[in-house]
Motif scaffolding. Structure first.
Motif, PDB file in Angstrom:
ATOM      1  N   ASN A  18       0.816  -1.217   0.000  1.00  0.00           N
ATOM      2  CA  ASN A  18       0.000   0.000   0.000  1.00  0.00           C
ATOM      3  C   ASN A  18       0.846   1.262   0.000  1.00  0.00           C
ATOM      4  N   PRO A  91       2.469   1.834  11.357  1.00  0.00           N
ATOM      5  CA  PRO A  91       1.310   2.738  11.303  1.00  0.00           C
ATOM      6  C   PRO A  91       0.108   2.146  12.024  1.00  0.00           C
ATOM      7  N   SER A  93      -3.128   3.315  11.761  1.00  0.00           N
ATOM      8  CA  SER A  93      -4.389   3.426  11.035  1.00  0.00           C
ATOM      9  C   SER A  93      -4.104   3.645   9.549  1.00  0.00           C
ATOM     10  N   VAL A  94      -5.171   3.615   8.767  1.00  0.00           N
ATOM     11  CA  VAL A  94      -5.045   3.850   7.325  1.00  0.00           C
ATOM     12  C   VAL A  94      -4.561   5.275   7.071  1.00  0.00           C
ATOM     13  N   SER A  95      -5.010   6.228   7.885  1.00  0.00           N
ATOM     14  CA  SER A  95      -4.568   7.615   7.689  1.00  0.00           C
ATOM     15  C   SER A  95      -3.068   7.755   7.970  1.00  0.00           C
ATOM     16  N   ASP A  96      -2.561   7.033   8.960  1.00  0.00           N
ATOM     17  CA  ASP A  96      -1.114   7.044   9.210  1.00  0.00           C
ATOM     18  C   ASP A  96      -0.362   6.465   8.025  1.00  0.00           C
ATOM     19  N   GLU A  98      -1.391   6.457   4.871  1.00  0.00           N
ATOM     20  CA  GLU A  98      -1.468   7.436   3.781  1.00  0.00           C
ATOM     21  C   GLU A  98      -0.486   8.582   4.008  1.00  0.00           C
ATOM     22  N   GLN A  99      -0.324   8.994   5.251  1.00  0.00           N
ATOM     23  CA  GLN A  99       0.630  10.068   5.560  1.00  0.00           C
ATOM     24  C   GLN A  99       2.055   9.621   5.235  1.00  0.00           C
ATOM     25  N   LYS A 101       2.801   7.506   2.934  1.00  0.00           N
ATOM     26  CA  LYS A 101       2.851   7.398   1.478  1.00  0.00           C
ATOM     27  C   LYS A 101       3.051   8.759   0.815  1.00  0.00           C
ATOM     28  N   THR A 102       2.456   9.794   1.367  1.00  0.00           N
ATOM     29  CA  THR A 102       2.525  11.115   0.746  1.00  0.00           C
ATOM     30  C   THR A 102       3.546  12.027   1.423  1.00  0.00           C
TER      31      THR A 102
END
Length: 144
Positions: A18, A91, A93-96, A98-99, A101-102
């Motif tokens: 991911n 990480p 959570s999913v938001s962690d 994504e952070q 990743k970006t």
């Protein structure tokens, strides 16, 4: 044992896939699998070397001296639980995810890639050396 290791590897692989850019998930999975397999070879080789630290030969165990086995058990248990110290870096959570990743991390590194390849190749050579020594000279590390 391989089944348990495989089930531990799956969540890590899913998380890492991911993180990579779309289109290279397969290559990333191959990279993670190669790393996992190289680490397994090194673990087997290191376990052979660790046998020589304390006397855990059949003769010693038959004589009733379990001190070497006890020390070896404590050492290997300590090594196995050490990664628990790194769990907080995963990480939450999913938001962690994504952070991560970006984030502002560099997308490529020649030095990082070279170090990675050197580690994989040296790990493979080490594992092959240990395997060859175990077959050609059983007991070469003092184990029986």
């Amino acid at each position: 044992m391989d089944f348990l290791l495989g089930t531990q590897f799956i969540p890590l692989a899913v998380m890492m896939v991911n993180l990579v850019p779309p289109g290279i998930e397969g290559a990333s999975y191959a990279l993670f699998t190669t790393t996992f397999n190289a680490a397994s070879g090194v673990a087997s080789g290191l376990s052979t070397i660790v046998l020589g630290i304390w006397d855990v030969s059949k003769e010693t165990l038959k004589a009733g001296d379990l001190s070497g086995l006890t020390k070896l058990t404590f050492l290997t248990t300590a090594i196995q639980v050490t990664p628990l110290l790194l769990v907080r870096l995963v990480p939450h959570s999913v938001s962690d995810l994504e952070q991560l990743k970006t984030g502002d991390l560099p997308s490529s590194s020649t030095l990082g890639g070279s170090v990675y390849l050197a580690c994989v190749f040296l790990s493979t050579i080490f594992a092959l050396f240990i395997a060859i020594m175990n077959v050609s000279s059983p007991g070469w590390m003092g184990e029986s």
